[in-house]
Every structure is written in structure tokens, then in C-alpha cells.
Design a protein around this motif. Structure first.
Motif, PDB file in Angstrom:
ATOM      1  N   LYS A   1       0.834  -1.207   0.000  1.00 29.18           N
ATOM      2  CA  LYS A   1       0.000   0.000   0.000  1.00 29.18           C
ATOM      3  C   LYS A   1       0.866   1.252   0.000  1.00 29.18           C
ATOM      4  O   LYS A   1       0.569   2.231  -0.702  1.00 29.18           O
TER       5      LYS A   1
ATOM      6  N   ASP B   1      -5.856  -5.316  -8.149  1.00 25.22           N
ATOM      7  CA  ASP B   1      -7.308  -5.187  -8.023  1.00 25.22           C
ATOM      8  C   ASP B   1      -7.746  -6.148  -6.920  1.00 25.22           C
ATOM      9  O   ASP B   1      -7.853  -7.355  -7.132  1.00 25.22           O
ATOM     10  N   ARG B   2      -8.004  -5.599  -5.751  1.00 24.70           N
ATOM     11  CA  ARG B   2      -8.327  -6.423  -4.586  1.00 24.70           C
ATOM     12  C   ARG B   2      -9.781  -6.877  -4.565  1.00 24.70           C
ATOM     13  O   ARG B   2     -10.176  -7.644  -3.687  1.00 24.70           O
ATOM     14  N   THR B   3     -10.575  -6.404  -5.534  1.00 24.77           N
ATOM     15  CA  THR B   3     -11.985  -6.823  -5.575  1.00 24.77           C
ATOM     16  C   THR B   3     -12.138  -8.180  -6.246  1.00 24.77           C
ATOM     17  O   THR B   3     -13.202  -8.788  -6.172  1.00 24.77           O
ATOM     18  N   LYS B   4     -11.109  -8.651  -6.938  1.00 19.40           N
ATOM     19  CA  LYS B   4     -11.163  -9.922  -7.656  1.00 19.40           C
ATOM     20  C   LYS B   4     -10.580 -11.043  -6.799  1.00 19.40           C
ATOM     21  O   LYS B   4      -9.665 -10.828  -6.007  1.00 19.40           O
ATOM     22  N   GLN B   5     -11.122 -12.232  -6.980  1.00 26.73           N
ATOM     23  CA  GLN B   5     -10.594 -13.417  -6.310  1.00 26.73           C
ATOM     24  C   GLN B   5     -10.358 -14.516  -7.336  1.00 26.73           C
ATOM     25  O   GLN B   5     -11.321 -14.965  -7.963  1.00 26.73           O
TER      26      GLN B   5
ATOM     27  N   ILE C   1      -6.721 -12.410  -6.534  1.00 23.32           N
ATOM     28  CA  ILE C   1      -6.280 -11.054  -6.811  1.00 23.32           C
ATOM     29  C   ILE C   1      -5.558 -11.018  -8.162  1.00 23.32           C
ATOM     30  O   ILE C   1      -4.806 -11.929  -8.498  1.00 23.32           O
TER      31      ILE C   1
ATOM     32  N   THR D   1      -3.624  -4.750 -11.877  1.00 30.81           N
ATOM     33  CA  THR D   1      -4.232  -3.798 -12.789  1.00 30.81           C
ATOM     34  C   THR D   1      -3.357  -3.713 -14.039  1.00 30.81           C
ATOM     35  O   THR D   1      -2.278  -4.297 -14.094  1.00 30.81           O
TER      36      THR D   1
END
Length: 315
Positions: free
Chosen positions: A38, A50-54, A56, A59
Motif C-alpha cells: 500500500k 485489483d483487490r476486488t477480484k478473487q 487477486i 491492474t
């Protein structure tokens, strides 16, 4: 300022696509690893993952940063490698992948000689499919691979080791056993045993069957196996036939009373076996001594491509 540690954490997350697993591999806590990444993202004013994907995923700009990070880490490690080479210190670890259709026949030829000659080198060997070796080389999870080439993959270099012929192994009861030499177009028939999908030797067999304008998948398959040794036993005990690479022609195969070895076509089909590594590879001295050890122990008739044609497996 960007640190080597931050780059190591970024690469680890890209490799394992999971923050907890990456932190375990880096021997730090997950909060520490996440905080450092971070911090790097804030300094660069971008989002790397992109931490919304699993799992991860990086980008678009993150992927470019990761690629550069891998190059920076490789060059950093190169400094230590240069010092070892300067001191002629042949020690360290070498992570190697080898395909299943080579491992049981090639490893016994050189492992003993290599470990005796270089006792300070730890050779970690994994038996893997070709595409897995390529993927792990690209992610720096392996140092080298031993597989069938050409693979024509950007960023992967091929160093040819030897060339082995491909032969038909046929049960005595099969019609092909009556022939002195079997043509490639005759292979795609009833009774053919194949390795399962994913094995490059299977792809070579299918490509060879289609060598004379036959469709690649027009083969009659009774059973698919992940082991050439299993297939050899099936030919001997159940009938039918298969193809074997030259190193697999053990005395037991050549002298078997239930099956026999046949040449294929007027121009012998060959498979090219190489040591492969990525452009980021830094353990050049260790690779060279391993390469030379293998070259010393393989049968002399396999050293050079003389006659025959190379059957490719990767389109």
C-alpha cells in the motif's frame, strides 16, 4: 523511495495471487506485507492490484510495474551470482522442472554424477507438465526446465541437450507387428494408447499421426495415462501399441517377448530435448555445470541431430 523488499512483496503477491500465501512465502505477517505494498502504491500514485477480484489480479499498470520489478530483482540477485562466480563458489540452490516423459529415464543418468561432483549445490526437482514449467519460469518459481522444444515462447531461452528418436512399441498380436517399418499415417488406428492431455509427448504423437494430412484428433483411444511406464505395460499385457522416446527403450523393452520395437517412416521422427530458462535467469554458472554434466552422460548417438525430422508439440 522504492525498496527491494517492497518489490519482493509485489512479485510474491503476483505469483501466488493471495496476500496471506505471499506473506507466508516471504516470512512476514500479512499486515506487514499489505502495508508495504500500500505504501508503494501511494508513493507511485497507482493501484498495483485489483483487490476486488478473487484471486487477486494486477491492474493494467500494475502488470507493467510487476514485470519491471521482476527484472530489478533479477539484476539485484545477479550481483550475488557474480561474486560467487568470481570466487568460483559452486554452491546454492537450483530449482528445476522436468517433464514426466523424461524424468524416469534421464534423471538416473546424471543425478549421481552431479551430486558427487557438486555436493554444495542443492538441486530441487519437480516433475511437471511442459506448460506448467513455462508458466513457472515466467514467474521465477523455477530456475530451469528440461523439456521438449522448440517452444517459441517470448522471454524463454532454449539450450539444446540432445535429440532422441521416436519408436513404435507394438504387441506381437497386433497387425502392425508384422511390418518391418510403420508409416506415420498408419499410427492413427485402433489400439493406440496415449498419454493424457497436457503431456507434450501426446501432442507429438497426435502431430505425427497427422503428418500426412490426417486430422489431429482422428485417433482411436482406448485409455489415457499420465505414465509411459503404465502404457508400456498395457501394450505388453493388453495388446495394442504406443510410441516411445529413445531413452525409454530399456533392455526390458528391447528384449520383451510380448511386444516389439518398430521404426517409424522413412525419415525418423525426433524430439528435441533442451534446458530452458527465462531472460531473468542469474545462476548461469550452476546451469552450465548441470548442462555439461548431462551432456557428458547421455548416449553419444543422441548428441547431434543427424537424420530425421523434429516433431513439434506446440503450435
Amino acid at each position: 523511495m522504492i525498496t527491494i523488499t517492497q518489490l519482493e512483496y509485489v512479485v510474491a503477491v503476483d505469483t501466488y495471487r493471495h496476500f496471506v500465501t505471499a506473506s507466508e512465502k516471504c516470512f512476514v505477517s500479512q499486515p506487514t506485507l499489505s502495508m508495504q505494498i500500500k505504501k508503494l502504491e501511494e508513493e507511485l500514485d497507482i493501484v498495483i492490484f485489483d483487490r476486488t477480484k478473487q484471486p487477486i489480479i494486477p491492474t493494467q499498470i500494475g502488470q507493467k510495474v510487476i514485470e519491471q520489478a521482476r527484472r530489478v530483482l533479477a539484476e539485484n540477485n545477479r550481483i550475488y551470482s557474480l561474486i560467487k562466480e568470481h570466487k568460483q563458489d559452486l554452491s546454492g540452490e537450483l530449482n528445476m522442472g522436468i517433464i514426466p516423459s523424461l524424468a524416469p529415464y534421464l534423471l538416473p543418468l546424471f543425478l549421481g554424477a552431479f551430486t558427487k561432483r557438486y555436493p554444495e549445490v542443492k538441486l530441487n526437482i519437480s516433475e511437471l507438465l511442459s506448460e506448467d514449467i513455462i508458466r513457472m519460469l515466467q514467474k521465477d518459481q523455477l530456475d530451469i526446465g528440461i523439456l521438449v522444444t522448440p517452444i517459441k515462447e517470448a522471454g524463454i531461452f532454449e539450450k539444446q541437450l540432445f535429440y532422441e528418436r521416436m519408436f513404435l512399441y507394438v504387441n506381437n498380436s497386433h497387425l502392425l507387428a508384422q511390418k518391418a517399418r510403420v508409416e506415420p499415417e498408419e499410427i492413427a488406428g485402433e489400439g493406440l494408447w496415449l498419454l493424457s492431455h497436457g503431456h507434450c509427448f501426446r501432442s507429438q504423437v497426435v502431430n505425427l499421426c497427422s503428418y500426412h494430412d490426417q486430422l489431429k484428433e482422428r485417433v482411436s483411444v482406448n485409455y489415457e495415462s499420465g505414465s509411459l511406464e503404465t502404457i508400456k505395460r498395457l501394450v505388453e499385457d493388453e495388446g495394442g501399441y504406443t510410441l516411445l522416446p529413445e531413452l525409454a527403450l530399456t533392455d526390458q523393452v528391447l528384449n520383451n517377448k510380448k511386444a516389439q520395437v518398430k521404426n517409424i517412416g522413412a525419415s525418423d521422427p525426433l524430439r528435441e530435448v533442451s534446458m530452458v530458462y527465462s531472460r531473468n535467469f542469474v545462476k548461469n554458472q550452476l546451469m552450465e555445470v548441470l548442462f555439461n554434466t548431462i551432456k557428458e552422460v547421455i548416449p553419444s548417438q543422441l548428441s547431434l541431430q543427424t537424420e530425421g525430422h523434429i516433431v513439434e508439440w506446440r503450435n
